[in-house]
Design a protein around this motif. Structure first.
Motif, short mmCIF file in Angstrom:
data_model
loop_
_atom_site.label_atom_id
_atom_site.label_comp_id
_atom_site.label_asym_id
_atom_site.label_seq_id
_atom_site.Cartn_x
_atom_site.Cartn_y
_atom_site.Cartn_z
N ARG A 444 0.85 -1.19 0.00
CA ARG A 444 0.00 0.00 0.00
C ARG A 444 0.89 1.25 0.00
O ARG A 444 2.12 1.14 0.02
N ASN A 445 0.26 2.40 -0.03
CA ASN A 445 1.01 3.67 0.03
C ASN A 445 1.44 3.93 1.46
O ASN A 445 0.59 3.99 2.37
N VAL A 446 2.74 4.10 1.66
CA VAL A 446 3.29 4.24 3.00
C VAL A 446 4.04 5.57 3.10
O VAL A 446 4.96 5.82 2.31
N PRO A 447 3.69 6.45 4.04
CA PRO A 447 4.50 7.67 4.26
C PRO A 447 5.84 7.29 4.88
O PRO A 447 5.88 6.60 5.92
N LEU A 448 6.92 7.72 4.27
CA LEU A 448 8.25 7.39 4.81
C LEU A 448 8.44 7.99 6.19
O LEU A 448 9.17 7.43 7.03
N SER A 449 7.80 9.14 6.43
CA SER A 449 7.97 9.77 7.74
C SER A 449 7.42 8.87 8.85
O SER A 449 7.94 8.87 9.97
N ALA A 450 6.37 8.08 8.52
CA ALA A 450 5.80 7.18 9.53
C ALA A 450 6.74 6.04 9.86
O ALA A 450 6.57 5.39 10.90
N THR A 471 21.88 10.45 12.49
CA THR A 471 21.06 11.49 11.85
C THR A 471 20.12 10.82 10.85
O THR A 471 20.58 10.15 9.92
N ILE A 472 18.82 10.99 11.06
CA ILE A 472 17.81 10.48 10.12
C ILE A 472 17.05 11.67 9.59
O ILE A 472 16.34 12.36 10.33
N MET A 473 17.21 11.95 8.28
CA MET A 473 16.61 13.13 7.67
C MET A 473 15.11 12.93 7.49
O MET A 473 14.64 11.82 7.20
N ASP A 474 14.35 14.02 7.67
CA ASP A 474 12.91 13.97 7.46
C ASP A 474 12.60 13.84 5.97
O ASP A 474 13.34 14.33 5.10
N CYS A 475 11.48 13.21 5.62
CA CYS A 475 11.05 13.04 4.22
C CYS A 475 9.53 12.93 4.20
O CYS A 475 8.94 12.17 4.99
N ASP A 476 8.89 13.70 3.30
CA ASP A 476 7.42 13.69 3.20
C ASP A 476 6.92 12.87 2.02
O ASP A 476 5.74 12.96 1.66
N LEU A 477 7.77 12.05 1.41
CA LEU A 477 7.35 11.24 0.28
C LEU A 477 6.53 10.03 0.75
O LEU A 477 6.70 9.55 1.87
N ARG A 478 5.66 9.56 -0.14
CA ARG A 478 4.90 8.34 0.09
C ARG A 478 5.38 7.30 -0.91
O ARG A 478 5.54 7.60 -2.10
N VAL A 479 5.61 6.09 -0.45
CA VAL A 479 6.13 5.02 -1.31
C VAL A 479 5.18 3.84 -1.29
O VAL A 479 4.30 3.74 -0.42
N VAL A 480 5.38 2.94 -2.26
CA VAL A 480 4.54 1.75 -2.38
C VAL A 480 5.31 0.57 -1.78
O VAL A 480 6.32 0.15 -2.34
N GLY A 514 14.30 9.64 -10.22
CA GLY A 514 13.26 9.52 -11.22
C GLY A 514 11.92 9.35 -10.54
O GLY A 514 11.47 10.18 -9.73
N GLY A 515 11.24 8.25 -10.84
CA GLY A 515 9.95 7.97 -10.22
C GLY A 515 10.05 7.15 -8.96
O GLY A 515 9.06 6.58 -8.51
N SER A 516 11.22 7.06 -8.36
CA SER A 516 11.41 6.27 -7.15
C SER A 516 12.20 7.07 -6.13
O SER A 516 12.80 8.10 -6.43
N ALA A 517 12.17 6.56 -4.89
CA ALA A 517 12.91 7.18 -3.78
C ALA A 517 13.94 6.17 -3.29
O ALA A 517 13.60 5.00 -3.03
N ARG A 518 15.20 6.60 -3.18
CA ARG A 518 16.27 5.71 -2.72
C ARG A 518 16.65 6.08 -1.28
O ARG A 518 17.15 7.17 -1.04
N VAL A 519 16.35 5.14 -0.35
CA VAL A 519 16.70 5.35 1.05
C VAL A 519 18.13 4.85 1.25
O VAL A 519 18.43 3.69 0.96
N PHE A 582 24.34 1.19 2.48
CA PHE A 582 23.29 0.30 2.00
C PHE A 582 22.13 1.18 1.54
O PHE A 582 21.74 2.12 2.24
N SER A 583 21.57 0.85 0.38
CA SER A 583 20.45 1.65 -0.12
C SER A 583 19.39 0.73 -0.70
O SER A 583 19.71 -0.36 -1.22
N ILE A 584 18.15 1.16 -0.60
CA ILE A 584 17.02 0.41 -1.14
C ILE A 584 16.15 1.37 -1.94
O ILE A 584 15.89 2.51 -1.51
N ASN A 585 15.76 0.95 -3.13
CA ASN A 585 15.00 1.80 -4.05
C ASN A 585 13.51 1.48 -3.94
O ASN A 585 13.10 0.32 -4.11
N LEU A 586 12.68 2.50 -3.69
CA LEU A 586 11.24 2.33 -3.48
C LEU A 586 10.48 3.17 -4.50
O LEU A 586 10.85 4.32 -4.78
N LYS A 587 9.41 2.61 -5.06
CA LYS A 587 8.58 3.34 -6.01
C LYS A 587 7.77 4.40 -5.28
O LYS A 587 7.13 4.11 -4.26
N ILE A 588 7.80 5.63 -5.82
CA ILE A 588 7.03 6.73 -5.21
C ILE A 588 5.55 6.55 -5.54
O ILE A 588 5.17 6.29 -6.69
#
Length: 734
Positions: A444-450, A471-480, A514-519, A582-588
């Motif tokens: 489902r759509n998940v807010p990264l901030s949550a 340090t964990i930076m704030d982010c208002d994106l929603r990912v799937v 692009g159309g994804s968010a990389r944490v 370490f990074s993981i790519n998530l669809k926005i």
């Protein structure tokens, strides 16, 4: 009745008038009539004499003019004759034949060279001859060379058809291989000028050059054909052999000394019939039928075997002149190689089939063993967790009863040990589920901030206890993604970074890709060597076995399997001695789930932005004005509506109110426009924000609006642009 005969000469008429006058004078002298009749007659005679004198003078002037006109006419005739003579002499100096026809198609002028090469018609050319008669005369000449099957009437018809053009140039072939070039041009008055030029020498020279070029091209073509490694033979539209190369002689065993020039295709095919064997359904008759087609031939390709030893690939194609070309390529080696490869492939396919069957059996056995292991781990984990939980409860009850500090410390260590065992069993259970494919993902759509904010609160104390900066930076994106597994993935990555980093810091951030968010999880730990970067994702793999950290060796194994199950790309960058990432790519996720949600989100924002805004709308189209007013009022604004410039001025004067913004139609009628109205309103009410509404997309209007600081809204009205402009004005007002 006149007393003067008009047919008399002027002198005779004057003589008669003088006699009449004298007679009247005598009668006056002889008679003394007291009534004055004689005097009246005398007076009338005097008047007649005056008229006669005036008429005599006029006649004399007329005679002078007539004599002058005759002299000028004589001079014009002399000039005309001289000009005609000059023109005749001029056209005689022309090397070409020259003729002029007037607008009525009549022959006016021609020189001696005109039709000189058509000698049998020169005596029949006369001035005044009609153009069609001239064409008929030429068409019947014995010097004209007609094409095969062409009659004199056909030639005349074709010639008259060319005459319809204003400018035309063509060649006429005469007997004894002579040529005339005809240039025909229309004059300004509608006449026709014809020039005849003898181009026999030029035509003969061109033919000689063309023959030489054709001979040279033939030699080049033959050299090119001989250079090819393919056998080539060329047949003309009569299906006769007109060209071939040396390779063809070698392929088909045609001896060089044997003359095959002019052989028909059928004859040549019959000569080779015993040596050639056709492959497949295409045979000897099929090839001959193709050659004998009257319609357009389509290209064909086939193979033949010569003397059961040599394999030839044949390609045949028609030429533009209905001839055709056939090429022969020796493919014997290729076919033998293909057969060898086919035999080898069959052997390899048998071996591969056998190996595949064996590997399938081994794979099935491995799957059964893996499924059995997963079931065992799941069952064992479930059975072990219950007594461990009970033991933890007992120890917790016991810790409340102990007063000895040393025993309490020992009991705390036992509880920690049991907690570690519980964590190991939970990790094993997760791995078994992921390996068995029984993990259920709630995508489902998940807010990264949550996810990130709770992890920051949870892990910051752990990092601080080791003296690390987290340090964990704030982010208002929603990912799937699945929120539970995504939290577990990020928790393991951040926890591992803290666990293996002794000094420095750990940084967690999100980048758009692009159309994804990389944490990304960065640390300043010891780094991972290149040959160990696959090992770390295995169960119970720990690179530093002597380390005092409490790593279980299962965290990255869970991360790798969960990311694979969710379809998230997992990557690693590391440098020994500098740290790792370490990074993981998530669809926005899209901004909204459905269009209905999007409308519900936008509607309140417009209402909030436009609430209380006073808008004056001036539009002379009542339907458009009412529709715009209703739409604007539905979004929270108040509308003052006017249908003309005067209505707008009167309305503002009546209510004594300045609107927050004005929407003005550019064309408000024949004598008013929105720009002029705005100037008038601003003169009395100050710089009111405004927009011009118009279907005019000219640069002039755009520049005018830019200079005056006006917003331009094009018709048809875009709702979002209109509301956006009003919202901007409302925000500026507040």
């Amino acid at each position: 009745m006149s007393i003067i005969d008009p047919s008399d000469t002027v002198e005779r008429q004057n003589e008669k008038l003088l006699q009449i006058a004298q007679s009247l004078m005598r009668r006056v002298e002889e008679k003394h009539d007291q009534s004055g009749l004689a005097y009246q007659q005398f007076e009338r005679a005097a008047m007649l004499e005056t008229q006669v004198r005036q008429r005599t003078q006029e006649l004399e002037r007329t005679l002078d003019l007539l004599q002058e006109s005759n002299a000028q006419l004589e001079q014009a005739n002399v000039a005309t004759e001289r000009a005609r003579s000059n023109i005749t002499e001029a056209i005689e100096t022309i090397n070409e034949g020259f003729a002029l026809f007037d607008p009525d198609e009549r022959l006016v002028l021609f020189n001696s060279r005109f039709c000189r090469d058509i000698a049998d018609i020169t005596d029949h050319l006369t001035e005044g001859m009609h153009f069609s008669d001239y064409v008929t005369l030429v068409s019947r000449s014995q010097h004209l060379a007609l094409s095969k099957g062409e009659t004199a009437r056909d030639w005349a018809t074709r010639r008259l058809a060319r005459h319809s053009s204003d400018h035309v140039v063509f060649n006429v072939r005469l007997m004894w291989n002579r040529w005339l070039q005809i240039s025909e041009h229309r004059t300004a008055r509608g006449g026709t000028v014809i020039l005849q030029t003898d181009v026999t020498d030029i035509m003969r020279l061109e033919r000689q050059q063309r023959d030489r070029m054709l001979d040279q091209q033939a030699k080049i073509l033959q050299a090119t054909l001989d250079h090819l490694n393919q056998g080539v033979c060329i047949f003309d539209h009569h299906k006769k052999l007109v060209g071939w190369n040396k390779t063809m002689n070698g392929l088909l065993s045609l001896p060089p000394q044997r003359s095959v020039q002019g052989l028909t295709f059928s004859k040549l095919l019959s000569m080779l019939k015993s040596d050639l064997t056709f492959e497949g359904s295409f045979g000897h008759d099929s090839l001959e039928n193709w050659a004998n087609l009257r319609d357009r031939r389509q290209p064909i390709a086939f193979e033949i075997t010569r003397n059961k030893v040599q394999t030839l690939s044949v390609f045949a194609q028609e030429m533009p002149d209905r001839g055709f070309v056939i090429s022969f390529t020796d493919v014997t080696a290729e076919r033998e190689t293909a057969r060898a490869l086919s035999d080898m492939n069959e052997t390899l396919e048998r071996r591969v089939s056998q190996r595949t069957q064996a590997l399938g059996e081994a794979l099935a056995e491995a799957k059964r063993a893996n499924a059995s292991k997963s079931r065992f781990v799941a069952a064992a984990s479930h059975d072990l967790l219950q007594p461990l939980s009970a033991a933890k409860l007992f120890m917790s009850s016991l810790s409340d009863q102990l007063d000895d500090a040393g025993a309490a410390v020992t009991l705390g260590k036992a509880e920690n040990a049991l907690q570690s065992v519980e964590n190991i069993i939970a990790a094993l259970l997760d791995i078994s589920r992921l390996d068995a494919g029984k993990a259920v993902f709630d995508i489902r759509n998940v807010p990264l901030s949550a996810i990130l904010k709770p992890l920051r609160d949870e892990l910051t104390p752990v990092a601080a206890a080791k003296g690390l900066e987290l340090t964990i930076m704030d982010c208002d994106l929603r990912v799937v993604s699945d929120p539970g597994y995504l939290r577990r993935i990020l928790q393991n990555l951040i926890g591992n970074a803290i666990r293996y980093t002794q000094t420095g810091k750990v940084l967690v951030g999100v980048r758009r890709n692009g159309g994804s968010a990389r944490v990304e999880v960065w640390d300043t730990g010891p780094g991972i060597a290149a040959h160990n970067r696959k090992t770390i994702f295995q169960e119970f793999a720990r690179l530093d076995a002597t380390s005092t950290n409490d790593g279980l060796g299962l965290g990255l194994a869970i991360v790798e399997r969960a990311a694979k199950g969710l379809g998230h790309d997992l990557s690693l960058w590391s440098e020994v001695g500098q740290g790792s990432c370490f990074s993981i790519n998530l669809k926005i996720a899209p901004p909204t789930d459905t269009p209905s949600h999007r409308r519900s989100d936008i509607q309140p924002s417009w209402e909030d932005a436009l609430s209380g805004l006073i808008v004056m709308l001036v539009e002379n189209d009542e339907q458009l004005a009412n529709a715009m007013a209703l739409m604007i009022e539905n979004h929270g604004a108040e509308v003052l509506l006017a249908h003309s410039a005067q209505d707008a001025i009167d309305l503002l004067s009546e209510i004594q109110l300045t609107p927050d913004v004005m929407l003005l139609d550019y064309q408000l009628g024949s004598d008013a426009d929105g720009v002029a109205l705005l100037d008038d309103i601003r003169m009395h009410h100050g710089p009111v924000p405004a927009a011009i509404i118009s279907a005019d997309r000219s640069k002039g209007l755009q520049q005018d609006c830019t200079i005056r600081g006006l917003h331009l809204l094009a018709k048809p009205i875009d709702k979002e642009k209109l509301l956006g402009f009003l919202a901007t004005v409302s925000e500026a007002c507040t």
